[in-house]
Design a protein around this motif. Structure first.
Motif, PDB file in Angstrom:
ATOM      1  N   UNK A 147      16.440  -7.914  -4.789  1.00  0.00           N
ATOM      2  CA  UNK A 147      15.315  -8.589  -5.424  1.00  0.00           C
ATOM      3  C   UNK A 147      14.117  -8.456  -4.496  1.00  0.00           C
ATOM      4  N   UNK A 148      13.055  -7.843  -4.996  1.00  0.00           N
ATOM      5  CA  UNK A 148      11.909  -7.537  -4.157  1.00  0.00           C
ATOM      6  C   UNK A 148      10.815  -8.585  -4.316  1.00  0.00           C
ATOM      7  N   UNK A 149      10.103  -8.851  -3.233  1.00  0.00           N
ATOM      8  CA  UNK A 149       8.992  -9.785  -3.243  1.00  0.00           C
ATOM      9  C   UNK A 149       7.800  -9.195  -3.984  1.00  0.00           C
ATOM     10  N   UNK A 150       6.820 -10.043  -4.258  1.00  0.00           N
ATOM     11  CA  UNK A 150       5.524  -9.514  -4.660  1.00  0.00           C
ATOM     12  C   UNK A 150       5.000  -8.652  -3.520  1.00  0.00           C
ATOM     13  N   UNK A 151       4.343  -7.532  -3.840  1.00  0.00           N
ATOM     14  CA  UNK A 151       3.959  -6.618  -2.772  1.00  0.00           C
ATOM     15  C   UNK A 151       2.835  -7.162  -1.892  1.00  0.00           C
ATOM     16  N   UNK A 152       2.950  -6.859  -0.605  1.00  0.00           N
ATOM     17  CA  UNK A 152       1.833  -7.054   0.315  1.00  0.00           C
ATOM     18  C   UNK A 152       1.057  -5.744   0.343  1.00  0.00           C
ATOM     19  N   UNK A 153      -0.229  -5.794   0.045  1.00  0.00           N
ATOM     20  CA  UNK A 153      -1.022  -4.594  -0.163  1.00  0.00           C
ATOM     21  C   UNK A 153      -2.019  -4.414   0.972  1.00  0.00           C
ATOM     22  N   UNK A 154      -2.176  -3.140   1.407  1.00  0.00           N
ATOM     23  CA  UNK A 154      -3.067  -2.814   2.527  1.00  0.00           C
ATOM     24  C   UNK A 154      -3.899  -1.589   2.163  1.00  0.00           C
ATOM     25  N   UNK A 155      -5.143  -1.575   2.629  1.00  0.00           N
ATOM     26  CA  UNK A 155      -6.010  -0.430   2.402  1.00  0.00           C
ATOM     27  C   UNK A 155      -5.536   0.754   3.227  1.00  0.00           C
ATOM     28  N   UNK A 156      -5.570   1.940   2.601  1.00  0.00           N
ATOM     29  CA  UNK A 156      -5.251   3.183   3.300  1.00  0.00           C
ATOM     30  C   UNK A 156      -6.508   4.053   3.265  1.00  0.00           C
ATOM     31  N   UNK A 157      -6.342   5.368   3.244  1.00  0.00           N
ATOM     32  CA  UNK A 157      -7.479   6.260   3.085  1.00  0.00           C
ATOM     33  C   UNK A 157      -7.744   6.543   1.623  1.00  0.00           C
ATOM     34  N   UNK A 158      -8.460   7.637   1.374  1.00  0.00           N
ATOM     35  CA  UNK A 158      -8.826   8.007   0.011  1.00  0.00           C
ATOM     36  C   UNK A 158      -7.729   8.881  -0.590  1.00  0.00           C
ATOM     37  N   UNK A 159      -7.090   8.371  -1.647  1.00  0.00           N
ATOM     38  CA  UNK A 159      -6.001   9.063  -2.349  1.00  0.00           C
ATOM     39  C   UNK A 159      -4.768   9.247  -1.470  1.00  0.00           C
TER      40      UNK A 159
END
Length: 454
Positions: free
Chosen positions: A149-161
């Motif tokens: 069972x997976x959590x809600x995602x923690x999201x992080x900025x990366x580069x372009x595409x």
């Protein structure tokens, strides 16, 4: 006459030997040719005397009975047969599915999820998921509760595409960090783990034009993890050397095939350093760059694979002790060129050219391939993300590098990347897969397919 043997005793020994010989000869004459008579006759491999009963199958008899599913003997094209007459016969792929039911667990992620890797990001001894979202310029970390069972995602900025990613302990602090190649700003971004799965702000490093593949491994043999990046628009791979603290410099760049994509690291020639395999999309083949020591790579040796290869995986598929290759050849989305997976067997010295690769069908437009022991029999099986089949395809290894059957598991719209790992902690391998077109259709963009094989 030998000492200790009387004339009477000698007579009895001879008499008994003659009786036994006569009975044995008579038995062979009487039973010759009968299946299950306990006598090894001409044309029989062996005979244990049970006449191939349904209760106790004659496991060593191969030539005097009709092959059938569930008889306990692996016949012909059967991978194996445990004798349960196709009642959930988990290892018998030609008369049942190999893995039982696999349950999709829909997960919401960002726009156009492409890359995927599996690892313990938060140090709790279960496997988490990290995804690149090409359309939203982010990566997402999903934490596992131990039962898939997976959590809600923690999201992080990366580069372009952000296109692809790899996990590894880049700064030698005991946790997994993330390296991401970003196709449209020509960077690799490094996301260092604070220890609990939280990622620091990305550090960007300039690389070649249009990076589409990244792999992590100790290329130069100094004990830390380096990066190898494929640059699709400059037709090269780049080796970035680690100083041991997560700081990277360009060690060398090497010309490779046309429009390289997936990159895999493995010791192909048995000299204990990591060699590099590249899927060259417009070359319709792979290139093998042998490591000559300290990260210096030889000129790539090309091997034809199939039409438009996207990704590779490495492992000993034929059980001979060296590392072989599996290549996902996308072909085209049309039925005229649906693509396939080719198996390239190692000659033991890092060469793959003496025999043509063996092609096996794997749905339409296969874009990703993974190797692992899915049925628990000790050899490596295949899982494939078949994009225009909207499915994961599983093919079971017969033990010699050839693959039986094809089990299809619907997974979402336009699967992109598939990976294996024991996500629910039950001892067998499960699948995780990203679906790149799910946002427009409402299908799950990330699925976990749980195996109940073992």
């Amino acid at each position: 006459m030998p000492r200790g043997v009387s004339r009477t005793g000698e007579f009895l020994v001879v008499l008994l030997a003659c009786v036994a010989l006569t009975a044995c000869s008579a038995s062979r004459r009487r039973d010759e040719g009968d299946c299950g008579d306990g006598v090894l006759d001409d044309g029989e491999e062996c005979d244990n005397g049970d006449a191939n009963s349904d209760v106790v199958p004659d496991a060593c008899r191969t030539t005097c009975r009709e092959a059938r599913c569930g008889d306990g003997v692996a016949d012909g094209d059967e991978h194996c047969d445990d004798g349960n007459a196709n009642d959930g016969d988990a290892c018998h792929t030609d008369c049942t599915t190999c893995l039982g039911e696999m349950t999709p667990l829909p997960q919401v992620t960002g726009e156009l999820p492409w890359g995927l890797d599996i690892g313990d990001m938060d140090g709790d001894r279960d496997l988490d998921l990290v995804v690149t979202n090409w359309g939203s310029d982010t990566i997402a970390v999903y934490f596992n509760d131990g039962e898939a069972t997976m959590s809600e995602p923690a999201t992080y900025s990366a580069g372009n595409a952000p296109y692809a990613l790899a996990l590894g302990d880049l700064d030698d602090d005991g946790d997994l960090d993330v390296a991401v190649v970003n196709e449209e700003d020509d960077t690799v971004t490094l996301h260092f783990n604070t220890g609990d799965g939280t990622l620091e702000e990305a550090v960007a490093i300039a690389v070649g034009d249009g990076p589409r593949g990244v792999a992590i491994g100790d290329i130069d043999g100094d004990g830390d993890l380096d990066l190898v990046v494929s640059a699709a628009w400059s037709d090269e791979i780049q080796v970035l050397a680690n100083d041991g603290h997560g700081n990277f410099t360009l060690l060398a760049a090497y010309a490779t095939g046309l429009e390289p994509r997936g990159v895999t690291l493995a010791d192909l020639d048995g000299d204990r350093d990591l060699d590099v395999v590249v899927a060259a999309w417009r070359s319709d083949g792979i290139l093998v760059h042998i490591n000559e020591g300290r990260g210096a790579l030889a000129t790539g040796v090309p091997y034809a694979s199939g039409f438009r290869p996207w990704a590779t995986a490495a492992g000993d598929v034929d059980g001979d002790g060296d590392v072989d290759l599996a290549v996902a050849n996308g072909g085209s989305p049309s039925d005229e060129a649906p693509g396939n997976v080719t198996i390239h067997l190692n000659d033991g010295e890092g060469g793959f050219g003496e025999d043509d690769p063996v092609a096996t069908p794997a749905g339409t437009y296969p874009l990703s391939v993974a190797l692992g022991d899915l049925d628990g029999d000790g050899d490596l099986d295949l899982a494939v993300a078949a994009s225009y089949s909207d499915s994961a395809i599983v093919k079971i290894n017969r033990g010699n590098g050839s693959f039986a059957g094809e089990a299809t598991y619907p997974g979402g719209r336009r699967p992109r990347t598939v990976r294996m790992g024991d996500l629910d902690g039950d001892g067998d391998l499960d699948l995780a897969m990203t679906n790149s077109a799910s946002e427009s259709t409402g299908d799950p963009s990330l699925v976990v397919l749980l195996s109940d094989c073992l």
